[in-house]
Design a protein around this motif. Sequence first.
Motif, PDB file in Angstrom:
ATOM      1  N   LEU B   6       0.840  -1.201   0.000  1.00  0.00           N
ATOM      2  CA  LEU B   6       0.000   0.000   0.000  1.00  0.00           C
ATOM      3  C   LEU B   6       0.877   1.254   0.000  1.00  0.00           C
ATOM      4  O   LEU B   6       1.853   1.336   0.742  1.00  0.00           O
ATOM      5  CB  LEU B   6      -0.920   0.010   1.228  1.00  0.00           C
ATOM      6  N   GLU B   7       0.485   2.220  -0.837  1.00  0.00           N
ATOM      7  CA  GLU B   7       1.378   3.373  -1.015  1.00  0.00           C
ATOM      8  C   GLU B   7       0.871   4.648  -0.350  1.00  0.00           C
ATOM      9  O   GLU B   7       1.657   5.552  -0.070  1.00  0.00           O
ATOM     10  CB  GLU B   7       1.601   3.618  -2.508  1.00  0.00           C
ATOM     11  N   THR B   8      -0.423   4.747  -0.138  1.00  0.00           N
ATOM     12  CA  THR B   8      -0.946   5.993   0.442  1.00  0.00           C
ATOM     13  C   THR B   8      -1.917   5.676   1.587  1.00  0.00           C
ATOM     14  O   THR B   8      -2.370   4.544   1.745  1.00  0.00           O
ATOM     15  CB  THR B   8      -1.729   6.826  -0.592  1.00  0.00           C
ATOM     16  N   ILE B   9      -2.243   6.717   2.330  1.00  0.00           N
ATOM     17  CA  ILE B   9      -3.212   6.593   3.416  1.00  0.00           C
ATOM     18  C   ILE B   9      -4.584   6.179   2.849  1.00  0.00           C
ATOM     19  O   ILE B   9      -5.288   5.353   3.411  1.00  0.00           O
ATOM     20  CB  ILE B   9      -3.315   7.936   4.182  1.00  0.00           C
ATOM     21  N   GLU B  10      -4.918   6.756   1.696  1.00  0.00           N
ATOM     22  CA  GLU B  10      -6.179   6.415   1.038  1.00  0.00           C
ATOM     23  C   GLU B  10      -6.259   4.916   0.730  1.00  0.00           C
ATOM     24  O   GLU B  10      -7.284   4.262   0.979  1.00  0.00           O
ATOM     25  CB  GLU B  10      -6.288   7.222  -0.270  1.00  0.00           C
ATOM     26  N   GLU B  11      -5.154   4.365   0.216  1.00  0.00           N
ATOM     27  CA  GLU B  11      -5.140   2.931  -0.096  1.00  0.00           C
ATOM     28  C   GLU B  11      -5.276   2.086   1.171  1.00  0.00           C
ATOM     29  O   GLU B  11      -5.912   1.032   1.160  1.00  0.00           O
ATOM     30  CB  GLU B  11      -3.842   2.565  -0.830  1.00  0.00           C
ATOM     31  N   LEU B  12      -4.695   2.555   2.244  1.00  0.00           N
ATOM     32  CA  LEU B  12      -4.822   1.843   3.526  1.00  0.00           C
ATOM     33  C   LEU B  12      -6.287   1.804   3.969  1.00  0.00           C
ATOM     34  O   LEU B  12      -6.804   0.767   4.395  1.00  0.00           O
ATOM     35  CB  LEU B  12      -3.969   2.534   4.593  1.00  0.00           C
ATOM     36  N   LYS B  13      -6.964   2.958   3.834  1.00  0.00           N
ATOM     37  CA  LYS B  13      -8.373   3.004   4.254  1.00  0.00           C
ATOM     38  C   LYS B  13      -9.225   2.080   3.375  1.00  0.00           C
ATOM     39  O   LYS B  13     -10.120   1.388   3.868  1.00  0.00           O
ATOM     40  CB  LYS B  13      -8.899   4.446   4.202  1.00  0.00           C
ATOM     41  N   GLU B  14      -8.926   2.071   2.082  1.00  0.00           N
ATOM     42  CA  GLU B  14      -9.672   1.196   1.178  1.00  0.00           C
ATOM     43  C   GLU B  14      -9.450  -0.280   1.539  1.00  0.00           C
ATOM     44  O   GLU B  14     -10.379  -1.088   1.511  1.00  0.00           O
ATOM     45  CB  GLU B  14      -9.274   1.461  -0.282  1.00  0.00           C
ATOM     46  N   LYS B  17     -11.442  -1.199   4.537  1.00  0.00           N
ATOM     47  CA  LYS B  17     -12.870  -1.368   4.202  1.00  0.00           C
ATOM     48  C   LYS B  17     -13.108  -2.721   3.524  1.00  0.00           C
ATOM     49  O   LYS B  17     -14.121  -3.369   3.777  1.00  0.00           O
ATOM     50  CB  LYS B  17     -13.321  -0.236   3.271  1.00  0.00           C
ATOM     51  N   ARG B  18     -12.167  -3.130   2.654  1.00  0.00           N
ATOM     52  CA  ARG B  18     -12.307  -4.419   1.980  1.00  0.00           C
ATOM     53  C   ARG B  18     -12.211  -5.559   2.994  1.00  0.00           C
ATOM     54  O   ARG B  18     -12.962  -6.522   2.950  1.00  0.00           O
ATOM     55  CB  ARG B  18     -11.203  -4.600   0.926  1.00  0.00           C
ATOM     56  N   LYS B  19     -11.267  -5.428   3.908  1.00  0.00           N
ATOM     57  CA  LYS B  19     -11.012  -6.504   4.847  1.00  0.00           C
ATOM     58  C   LYS B  19     -12.080  -6.583   5.941  1.00  0.00           C
ATOM     59  O   LYS B  19     -12.387  -7.660   6.440  1.00  0.00           O
ATOM     60  CB  LYS B  19      -9.627  -6.311   5.472  1.00  0.00           C
ATOM     61  N   TYR B  20     -12.615  -5.429   6.314  1.00  0.00           N
ATOM     62  CA  TYR B  20     -13.628  -5.380   7.378  1.00  0.00           C
ATOM     63  C   TYR B  20     -14.876  -4.648   6.868  1.00  0.00           C
ATOM     64  O   TYR B  20     -15.145  -3.513   7.270  1.00  0.00           O
ATOM     65  CB  TYR B  20     -13.065  -4.683   8.616  1.00  0.00           C
ATOM     66  N   PRO B  21     -15.621  -5.307   5.957  1.00  0.00           N
ATOM     67  CA  PRO B  21     -16.747  -4.606   5.311  1.00  0.00           C
ATOM     68  C   PRO B  21     -17.783  -4.083   6.304  1.00  0.00           C
ATOM     69  O   PRO B  21     -18.398  -3.039   6.063  1.00  0.00           O
ATOM     70  CB  PRO B  21     -17.346  -5.672   4.382  1.00  0.00           C
ATOM     71  N   SER B  22     -17.945  -4.764   7.433  1.00  0.00           N
ATOM     72  CA  SER B  22     -18.951  -4.301   8.382  1.00  0.00           C
ATOM     73  C   SER B  22     -18.532  -2.971   9.028  1.00  0.00           C
ATOM     74  O   SER B  22     -19.347  -2.271   9.619  1.00  0.00           O
ATOM     75  CB  SER B  22     -19.197  -5.348   9.471  1.00  0.00           C
ATOM     76  N   SER B  28     -14.647   5.179   6.933  1.00  0.00           N
ATOM     77  CA  SER B  28     -14.748   6.400   6.123  1.00  0.00           C
ATOM     78  C   SER B  28     -14.706   7.652   6.994  1.00  0.00           C
ATOM     79  O   SER B  28     -14.238   8.706   6.572  1.00  0.00           O
ATOM     80  CB  SER B  28     -16.048   6.408   5.317  1.00  0.00           C
ATOM     81  N   GLN B  29     -15.230   7.544   8.209  1.00  0.00           N
ATOM     82  CA  GLN B  29     -15.268   8.720   9.082  1.00  0.00           C
ATOM     83  C   GLN B  29     -14.015   8.882   9.924  1.00  0.00           C
ATOM     84  O   GLN B  29     -13.863   9.867  10.633  1.00  0.00           O
ATOM     85  CB  GLN B  29     -16.470   8.611  10.027  1.00  0.00           C
ATOM     86  N   CYS B  30     -13.140   7.879   9.868  1.00  0.00           N
ATOM     87  CA  CYS B  30     -11.950   7.912  10.725  1.00  0.00           C
ATOM     88  C   CYS B  30     -10.788   8.622  10.048  1.00  0.00           C
ATOM     89  O   CYS B  30     -10.702   8.690   8.832  1.00  0.00           O
ATOM     90  CB  CYS B  30     -11.520   6.488  11.076  1.00  0.00           C
ATOM     91  N   LYS B  31      -9.892   9.133  10.893  1.00  0.00           N
ATOM     92  CA  LYS B  31      -8.626   9.663  10.398  1.00  0.00           C
ATOM     93  C   LYS B  31      -7.536   8.653  10.731  1.00  0.00           C
ATOM     94  O   LYS B  31      -7.692   7.858  11.651  1.00  0.00           O
ATOM     95  CB  LYS B  31      -8.290  10.981  11.078  1.00  0.00           C
ATOM     96  N   ILE B  32      -6.456   8.727   9.971  1.00  0.00           N
ATOM     97  CA  ILE B  32      -5.321   7.841  10.219  1.00  0.00           C
ATOM     98  C   ILE B  32      -4.176   8.655  10.814  1.00  0.00           C
ATOM     99  O   ILE B  32      -3.841   9.732  10.315  1.00  0.00           O
ATOM    100  CB  ILE B  32      -4.839   7.184   8.903  1.00  0.00           C
ATOM    101  N   ALA B  33      -3.620   8.139  11.897  1.00  0.00           N
ATOM    102  CA  ALA B  33      -2.429   8.760  12.484  1.00  0.00           C
ATOM    103  C   ALA B  33      -1.290   7.752  12.412  1.00  0.00           C
ATOM    104  O   ALA B  33      -1.466   6.581  12.760  1.00  0.00           O
ATOM    105  CB  ALA B  33      -2.676   9.157  13.930  1.00  0.00           C
TER     106      ALA B  33
END
Lengths: 141, 60
Positions: B6-14, B17-22, B28-33
């Motif tokens: 994974l290269e970006t924070i966006e890719e990490l969030k995606e 979401k794929r791994k934990y669909p629930s 989507s509402q969280c920030k990454i630190a």
Amino acid sequence: MIDVKLQYEPIDIGEFFNKISNPHHGGNNLFAGTIRDITEDVQTTAIEYYAYEEMAIQELRSLAEEVESRFKADIIVVHRLGRLEVSDIAVLIGVSTPHRPEAYEGSRYIIEELKKRVPIWKKEFDHDKVRWGGIRDDGNH
Amino acid sequence: MNISRLETIEELKEELKRKYPSLANDVSQCKIAVDMTFKQDDDPLEAKQEIAVIPPVSGG
């Protein structure tokens, strides 16, 4: 002077006012955020505060440093954790500057930014249910 | 979770979401630190000590 703190014990305003007291300063702003009993039509009985403590301290310090360098202010920020009842002080912000405009502006900046970027969360015990984050403008009902 | 590709924070969030669909809506509402510093979606994801998923804060 900067002092930022998270604590489970009740906040003693006098203790923190003494910390920002400075003979060269004539403007000393103390803001106390307290637990409100009613929001819209929802009645709150208690709030529990949780934090990612190490990061929260770092973010609070960074906020205070911004205000210190802008206004040459002395600053204290203390936030409660754990269970609080109505009227308890959840957060106390003290900003001391030579004159009052900067003390007001610095204090306002810290509370507004704290609510956006300091990793502290509230679990709100309301008459109808428990709300993480409480009732917010984004429709968290 | 393997994040090495994974290269970006966006890719990490995606990926989260794929791994934990629930939890997709929550992510989507969280920030990454990363190491206790908030990152933007287009920031690079570099190998560091800690990645934290931070839900909307509600202090004060």
